[in-house]
Design a protein around this motif. Sequence first.
Motif, PDB file in Angstrom:
ATOM      1  N   ASN A 190       1.022  -1.111  -0.006  1.00 17.63           N
ATOM      2  CA  ASN A 190      -0.091   0.039   0.078  1.00 17.63           C
ATOM      3  C   ASN A 190       0.916   1.231  -0.067  1.00 17.63           C
ATOM      4  O   ASN A 190       1.265   1.994   1.018  1.00 17.63           O
ATOM      5  CB  ASN A 190      -0.998   0.019   1.441  1.00 17.63           C
ATOM      6  CG  ASN A 190      -1.928  -1.225   1.220  1.00 17.63           C
ATOM      7  OD1 ASN A 190      -1.608  -2.260   1.754  1.00 17.63           O
ATOM      8  ND2 ASN A 190      -2.884  -0.896   0.457  1.00 17.63           N
ATOM      9  N   GLU A 191       1.471   1.736  -1.057  1.00 16.59           N
ATOM     10  CA  GLU A 191       2.101   2.667  -1.427  1.00 16.59           C
ATOM     11  C   GLU A 191       1.178   4.012  -1.171  1.00 16.59           C
ATOM     12  O   GLU A 191      -0.032   4.066  -1.177  1.00 16.59           O
ATOM     13  CB  GLU A 191       2.959   2.795  -2.801  1.00 16.59           C
ATOM     14  CG  GLU A 191       3.816   1.545  -2.690  1.00 16.59           C
ATOM     15  CD  GLU A 191       4.835   2.042  -3.815  1.00 16.59           C
ATOM     16  OE1 GLU A 191       5.058   3.126  -4.328  1.00 16.59           O
ATOM     17  OE2 GLU A 191       5.261   0.892  -4.527  1.00 16.59           O
ATOM     18  N   TYR A 192       1.717   5.382  -1.138  1.00 12.42           N
ATOM     19  CA  TYR A 192       0.668   6.336  -1.427  1.00 12.42           C
ATOM     20  C   TYR A 192       0.285   6.484  -2.602  1.00 12.42           C
ATOM     21  O   TYR A 192       0.979   6.272  -3.620  1.00 12.42           O
ATOM     22  CB  TYR A 192       1.568   7.647  -0.896  1.00 12.42           C
ATOM     23  CG  TYR A 192       1.982   7.418   0.547  1.00 12.42           C
ATOM     24  CD1 TYR A 192       1.003   7.677   1.611  1.00 12.42           C
ATOM     25  CD2 TYR A 192       3.270   7.473   1.044  1.00 12.42           C
ATOM     26  CE1 TYR A 192       1.488   7.756   2.949  1.00 12.42           C
ATOM     27  CE2 TYR A 192       3.779   7.296   2.291  1.00 12.42           C
ATOM     28  CZ  TYR A 192       2.764   7.658   3.122  1.00 12.42           C
ATOM     29  OH  TYR A 192       3.239   7.367   4.587  1.00 12.42           O
ATOM     30  N   ALA A 193      -0.822   6.563  -3.014  1.00 11.74           N
ATOM     31  CA  ALA A 193      -1.529   6.796  -4.133  1.00 11.74           C
ATOM     32  C   ALA A 193      -2.684   7.717  -3.898  1.00 11.74           C
ATOM     33  O   ALA A 193      -3.186   7.846  -3.081  1.00 11.74           O
ATOM     34  CB  ALA A 193      -2.013   5.368  -4.580  1.00 11.74           C
ATOM     35  N   GLU A 194      -3.283   8.116  -5.077  1.00 10.25           N
ATOM     36  CA  GLU A 194      -4.174   8.985  -5.220  1.00 10.25           C
ATOM     37  C   GLU A 194      -5.825   8.283  -4.902  1.00 10.25           C
ATOM     38  O   GLU A 194      -6.591   8.909  -3.944  1.00 10.25           O
ATOM     39  CB  GLU A 194      -4.413   9.533  -6.924  1.00 10.25           C
ATOM     40  CG  GLU A 194      -5.706  10.403  -6.882  1.00 10.25           C
ATOM     41  CD  GLU A 194      -5.911  10.959  -8.352  1.00 10.25           C
ATOM     42  OE1 GLU A 194      -6.810  11.542  -8.544  1.00 10.25           O
ATOM     43  OE2 GLU A 194      -4.890  10.653  -9.039  1.00 10.25           O
ATOM     44  N   PHE A 195      -5.704   7.014  -4.949  1.00  4.43           N
ATOM     45  CA  PHE A 195      -7.048   6.227  -4.619  1.00  4.43           C
ATOM     46  C   PHE A 195      -6.375   4.847  -3.796  1.00  4.43           C
ATOM     47  O   PHE A 195      -6.080   4.051  -4.118  1.00  4.43           O
ATOM     48  CB  PHE A 195      -7.780   5.618  -5.674  1.00  4.43           C
ATOM     49  CG  PHE A 195      -8.125   6.978  -6.717  1.00  4.43           C
ATOM     50  CD1 PHE A 195      -9.308   7.716  -6.461  1.00  4.43           C
ATOM     51  CD2 PHE A 195      -7.552   6.936  -7.780  1.00  4.43           C
ATOM     52  CE1 PHE A 195      -9.569   8.782  -7.105  1.00  4.43           C
ATOM     53  CE2 PHE A 195      -7.941   8.102  -8.960  1.00  4.43           C
ATOM     54  CZ  PHE A 195      -9.039   8.931  -8.308  1.00  4.43           C
TER      55      PHE A 195
ATOM     56  N   TYR B 257       6.588   0.362   3.797  1.00  3.36           N
ATOM     57  CA  TYR B 257       6.781   1.822   3.118  1.00  3.36           C
ATOM     58  C   TYR B 257       5.364   1.877   2.698  1.00  3.36           C
ATOM     59  O   TYR B 257       4.488   1.208   2.784  1.00  3.36           O
ATOM     60  CB  TYR B 257       7.430   1.690   2.003  1.00  3.36           C
ATOM     61  CG  TYR B 257       7.311   0.662   0.714  1.00  3.36           C
ATOM     62  CD1 TYR B 257       7.737  -0.747   0.872  1.00  3.36           C
ATOM     63  CD2 TYR B 257       6.547   0.666  -0.253  1.00  3.36           C
ATOM     64  CE1 TYR B 257       7.579  -1.824   0.107  1.00  3.36           C
ATOM     65  CE2 TYR B 257       6.152  -0.082  -1.152  1.00  3.36           C
ATOM     66  CZ  TYR B 257       6.834  -1.195  -0.964  1.00  3.36           C
ATOM     67  OH  TYR B 257       6.403  -2.172  -2.006  1.00  3.36           O
ATOM     68  N   GLY B 258       4.968   3.424   2.314  1.00  2.00           N
ATOM     69  CA  GLY B 258       3.859   4.016   2.039  1.00  2.00           C
ATOM     70  C   GLY B 258       3.141   4.050   3.235  1.00  2.00           C
ATOM     71  O   GLY B 258       3.606   4.212   4.307  1.00  2.00           O
ATOM     72  N   TRP B 259       1.707   4.027   3.047  1.00  2.98           N
ATOM     73  CA  TRP B 259       0.954   4.160   4.348  1.00  2.98           C
ATOM     74  C   TRP B 259       0.596   2.779   5.046  1.00  2.98           C
ATOM     75  O   TRP B 259      -0.213   2.644   6.026  1.00  2.98           O
ATOM     76  CB  TRP B 259      -0.231   4.840   3.973  1.00  2.98           C
ATOM     77  CG  TRP B 259      -1.417   4.136   2.938  1.00  2.98           C
ATOM     78  CD1 TRP B 259      -1.351   4.008   1.540  1.00  2.98           C
ATOM     79  CD2 TRP B 259      -2.506   3.420   3.346  1.00  2.98           C
ATOM     80  NE1 TRP B 259      -2.271   3.210   1.027  1.00  2.98           N
ATOM     81  CE2 TRP B 259      -3.148   2.950   2.297  1.00  2.98           C
ATOM     82  CE3 TRP B 259      -3.212   3.240   4.540  1.00  2.98           C
ATOM     83  CZ2 TRP B 259      -4.169   2.255   2.145  1.00  2.98           C
ATOM     84  CZ3 TRP B 259      -4.453   2.474   4.408  1.00  2.98           C
ATOM     85  CH2 TRP B 259      -4.987   1.871   3.412  1.00  2.98           C
ATOM     86  N   GLY B 260       1.132   1.704   4.595  1.00  3.79           N
ATOM     87  CA  GLY B 260       0.931   0.362   5.061  1.00  3.79           C
ATOM     88  C   GLY B 260      -0.418   0.018   5.317  1.00  3.79           C
ATOM     89  O   GLY B 260      -0.994  -0.254   3.714  1.00  3.79           O
TER      90      GLY B 260
END
Length: 153
Positions: free
Chosen positions: A92-97, A123-126
């Motif tokens: 779960n990386e940072y993404a628009e959706f 990494y990302g928002w987990g």
Amino acid sequence: MGEGWARGIAIDVTKNSVIRDNMVYDNYGEGLGGLSSSRLSFVGNTAHDNYSVQMYFDNSQYITARDNLVFHTGDRDYYRGGKPGTGMLIANEYAEFQKHSTGYVVTDNTLAGVGAPKYDGSYGWGGGLSNSTIAPNEILSAAAVQSDWTYLG
């Protein structure tokens, strides 16, 4: 849809799709993947020698990955950090959706020299992985890769 590198086959912000019987290789990004999508089926595909990850599922839900062949041939052009690309990765990386990773069925795949399918929350928002099945899959060493698995045979 953001930064990063391209995928050989990219399914982004989509519902109810089937990705079947493709051969994806020699890409300088992920081989196949879904981003911010749901109810995707990846069935009977072959992915090898892609940079970073052979099959990558990011911010997606209700994904089926079944009967896929995932491996590397030892071609260092597609290594990242001195290692072959990971086989199958859920994250779960940072993404628009952004979507919580849930409802995965990853079964009956053969992975050789690329490790077992895994979730990486580092990494990302987990967000975690829930209500999912990742088994049984056949995990083999790199020595098990057969020359007839590639397009060139």
